[in-house]
Write an enzyme that holds these catalytic residues in place. Sequence first.
Site, short mmCIF file in Angstrom:
data_model
loop_
_atom_site.label_atom_id
_atom_site.label_comp_id
_atom_site.label_asym_id
_atom_site.label_seq_id
_atom_site.Cartn_x
_atom_site.Cartn_y
_atom_site.Cartn_z
N THR A 131 42.66 -69.11 6.72
CA THR A 131 41.39 -68.64 7.31
C THR A 131 41.39 -68.72 8.83
O THR A 131 42.14 -69.52 9.41
CB THR A 131 40.24 -69.53 6.77
OG1 THR A 131 39.08 -69.32 7.55
CG2 THR A 131 40.59 -71.01 6.86
N ASP A 132 40.54 -67.93 9.46
CA ASP A 132 40.41 -68.00 10.93
C ASP A 132 39.71 -69.30 11.36
O ASP A 132 39.72 -69.65 12.54
CB ASP A 132 39.67 -66.79 11.49
CG ASP A 132 38.24 -66.64 10.97
OD1 ASP A 132 37.83 -67.41 10.08
OD2 ASP A 132 37.52 -65.74 11.47
N GLU A 133 39.09 -70.00 10.40
CA GLU A 133 38.32 -71.19 10.77
C GLU A 133 39.20 -72.31 11.31
O GLU A 133 38.72 -73.24 11.95
CB GLU A 133 37.48 -71.67 9.58
CG GLU A 133 36.56 -70.57 9.09
CD GLU A 133 35.48 -70.99 8.12
OE1 GLU A 133 35.10 -72.17 8.14
OE2 GLU A 133 35.03 -70.13 7.35
N TYR A 156 36.51 -78.53 5.48
CA TYR A 156 37.19 -77.34 4.91
C TYR A 156 38.25 -76.81 5.87
O TYR A 156 39.42 -76.68 5.50
CB TYR A 156 36.16 -76.24 4.59
CG TYR A 156 36.80 -74.88 4.36
CD1 TYR A 156 37.64 -74.66 3.27
CD2 TYR A 156 36.59 -73.81 5.25
CE1 TYR A 156 38.25 -73.42 3.07
CE2 TYR A 156 37.19 -72.58 5.06
CZ TYR A 156 38.01 -72.38 3.96
OH TYR A 156 38.62 -71.16 3.77
N LYS A 160 42.38 -76.72 5.53
CA LYS A 160 43.18 -75.49 5.57
C LYS A 160 44.20 -75.57 6.72
O LYS A 160 45.36 -75.16 6.58
CB LYS A 160 42.29 -74.26 5.75
CG LYS A 160 41.42 -73.90 4.57
CD LYS A 160 42.19 -73.52 3.31
CE LYS A 160 42.89 -72.19 3.39
NZ LYS A 160 43.49 -71.79 2.08
P1 NAD Z 1 36.93 -68.85 -4.11
O1 NAD Z 1 36.29 -70.18 -3.96
O2 NAD Z 1 36.10 -67.68 -4.53
O3 NAD Z 1 38.15 -68.95 -5.15
C1 NAD Z 1 39.04 -70.02 -5.17
C2 NAD Z 1 39.79 -69.99 -6.49
O4 NAD Z 1 40.72 -71.10 -6.49
C3 NAD Z 1 38.88 -70.17 -7.72
O5 NAD Z 1 39.23 -69.24 -8.72
C4 NAD Z 1 39.16 -71.60 -8.17
O6 NAD Z 1 39.00 -71.78 -9.57
C5 NAD Z 1 40.61 -71.78 -7.73
N1 NAD Z 1 40.93 -73.20 -7.51
C6 NAD Z 1 40.25 -74.09 -6.74
N2 NAD Z 1 40.85 -75.30 -6.81
C7 NAD Z 1 41.92 -75.17 -7.64
C8 NAD Z 1 42.92 -76.06 -8.10
N3 NAD Z 1 42.90 -77.35 -7.76
N4 NAD Z 1 43.89 -75.57 -8.92
C9 NAD Z 1 43.92 -74.27 -9.27
N5 NAD Z 1 42.97 -73.39 -8.89
C10 NAD Z 1 41.99 -73.83 -8.08
O7 NAD Z 1 37.65 -68.60 -2.73
P2 NAD Z 1 37.96 -67.23 -1.95
O8 NAD Z 1 36.83 -66.92 -1.05
O9 NAD Z 1 38.43 -66.20 -2.92
O10 NAD Z 1 39.18 -67.70 -1.03
C11 NAD Z 1 40.51 -67.62 -1.49
C12 NAD Z 1 41.45 -68.10 -0.40
O11 NAD Z 1 41.27 -67.32 0.77
C13 NAD Z 1 41.19 -69.56 0.02
O12 NAD Z 1 42.45 -70.16 0.26
C14 NAD Z 1 40.40 -69.44 1.31
O13 NAD Z 1 40.63 -70.54 2.14
C15 NAD Z 1 40.97 -68.16 1.88
N6 NAD Z 1 40.05 -67.39 2.75
C16 NAD Z 1 38.78 -67.09 2.33
C17 NAD Z 1 37.95 -66.34 3.16
C18 NAD Z 1 36.55 -65.94 2.74
O14 NAD Z 1 35.80 -65.40 3.54
N7 NAD Z 1 36.16 -66.14 1.49
C19 NAD Z 1 38.42 -65.92 4.42
C20 NAD Z 1 39.72 -66.26 4.80
C21 NAD Z 1 40.53 -66.99 3.96
P1 TYD Z 2 29.41 -68.82 4.80
O1 TYD Z 2 29.21 -67.59 3.97
O2 TYD Z 2 29.19 -70.16 4.15
O3 TYD Z 2 30.85 -68.70 5.46
P2 TYD Z 2 31.56 -69.61 6.62
O4 TYD Z 2 30.79 -70.86 6.78
O5 TYD Z 2 32.90 -69.84 6.03
O6 TYD Z 2 31.56 -68.76 7.85
O7 TYD Z 2 28.42 -68.76 6.03
C1 TYD Z 2 28.46 -67.65 6.95
C2 TYD Z 2 27.48 -67.96 8.06
O8 TYD Z 2 26.15 -67.95 7.53
C3 TYD Z 2 27.67 -69.34 8.67
O9 TYD Z 2 27.43 -69.25 10.07
C4 TYD Z 2 26.62 -70.20 8.01
C5 TYD Z 2 25.49 -69.21 7.73
N1 TYD Z 2 24.67 -69.46 6.52
C6 TYD Z 2 23.27 -69.46 6.60
O10 TYD Z 2 22.69 -69.23 7.67
N2 TYD Z 2 22.56 -69.67 5.45
C7 TYD Z 2 23.15 -69.93 4.25
O11 TYD Z 2 22.43 -70.17 3.24
C8 TYD Z 2 24.60 -69.93 4.18
C9 TYD Z 2 25.30 -70.19 2.89
C10 TYD Z 2 25.31 -69.68 5.35
#
Ligand code: NAD
Ligand code: TYD
Length: 350
Positions: A131-133, A156, A160
């Site tokens: 992630t970019d975070e 988190y 990562k």
């Molecule tokens: P998500 O929470 O929707 O899905 C995570 C999946 O991992 C789930 O299916 C969960 O069951 C599985 N999982 C969790 N712990 C596990 C374990 N111990 N063993 C096996 N499986 C396990 O997450 P997402 O949003 O789809 O993100 C997927 C990946 O992409 C993550 O690594 C996250 O850090 C990265 N990512 C997410 C975003 C975003 O905006 N959602 C952006 C950049 C990177």
């Molecule tokens: P989120 O979807 O949790 O992603 P991330 O924290 O990984 O960026 O949140 C996106 C942005 O929205 C973040 O600045 C937090 C804000 N946010 C709210 O204002 N209200 C909410 O209920 C949630 C879940 C997030």
Amino acid sequence: MKKILITGGAGFIGSHLVRLFVNKYTDCQIYNLDKLTYAGNLANLTDVEKAPNYHFIKADIVDGEKMISLFESYDFDQVIHLAAESHVDRSISNPMEFIMANIVGTVNLLNAARHQWKNDFTGKLFYHVSTDEVYGSLGDTGYFTEETPYDPHSPYSASKASSDHLVRAYHDTYKLPIVISNCSNNYGPNQFPEKLIPLIINNIRNNKPLPVYGEGLNVRDWLYVVDHARAIDVIFQQGKIGETYNIGGHNEWKNIDIVKLVCQIMDEKLGRENGTSEKLITYVKDRAGHDLRYAIDATKLQRELNWEPSLQFEEGIRKTIDWYLENQQWLDEVSSGHYLKYYEDQYQNR
Ligand code: NAD
Ligand code: TYD
């Protein structure tokens, strides 16, 4: 036949990636390994579950011995690792789960790959999705590049960042063939409604308050999930071993502006008078350690691998809202039971 392991394939991004790979790489076996936590949902994959090249393995990446035995049994050629605990707010209330899944889980997979591949890395790849975070928070200007120093602030993002360092260390130390991508915020179908956009959609349809943290001025760079899956595919095929690629949408939005846009489109789709949903906006206590702004410079990916987002935000957000309105049963199912308890705990004191 090449065997590709995708971890976390039942989650939001993973399910879109599994779908892409099962349909595109019919000459490969695709293994989806997932623990099925609250965020993992096999209902995300009903359209591909019967495909002859799709296989599901229920397992926990925190179980190191299990990872070794799975690698021995299946002899995977390539790994795309997405499994993780992914929600910042949950990491604030329960950091240890993030340390276990995101750090220990990643090391277990690295060890299993090393154990199975020995030192013969021909045709092998360990692709770590991040992630970019990890880069921390930007002020009003500037962008994260692949050279930006890591500066994570939440449990988190720290977990990562730690996993990224370990993946790189296994490359530097053991020559494990790795590649890493760091992507900005994703949105789209199948995202669990604890993240901003699906939470707002879900609450509007239920006429519930729309919680905006602080003043809603934090900025995120949003990318449609299918475009992220396309980018992972391009990097998987053509990325240089040992390299990092940033993925982003060039699409920065203040939270409050996104919430207002979703309100406006939802009013239109639900036949409500314009302005109805905005009345639900409720400013709540800010998130601890809330990063102000994320913005990705994805020039390297564009220049070297010719990738760019295919969808404009307005189109992507409309598609997303349509998907949630057409899949209200999915929303009802995932937002019952444990979700209600989570929601209550998370928002009662804000
Ligand atoms: P998500 O929470 O929707 O899905 C995570 C999946 O991992 C789930 O299916 C969960 O069951 C599985 N999982 C969790 N712990 C596990 C374990 N111990 N063993 C096996 N499986 C396990 O997450 P997402 O949003 O789809 O993100 C997927 C990946 O992409 C993550 O690594 C996250 O850090 C990265 N990512 C997410 C975003 C975003 O905006 N959602 C952006 C950049 C990177
Ligand atoms: P989120 O979807 O949790 O992603 P991330 O924290 O990984 O960026 O949140 C996106 C942005 O929205 C973040 O600045 C937090 C804000 N946010 C709210 O204002 N209200 C909410 O209920 C949630 C879940 C997030």
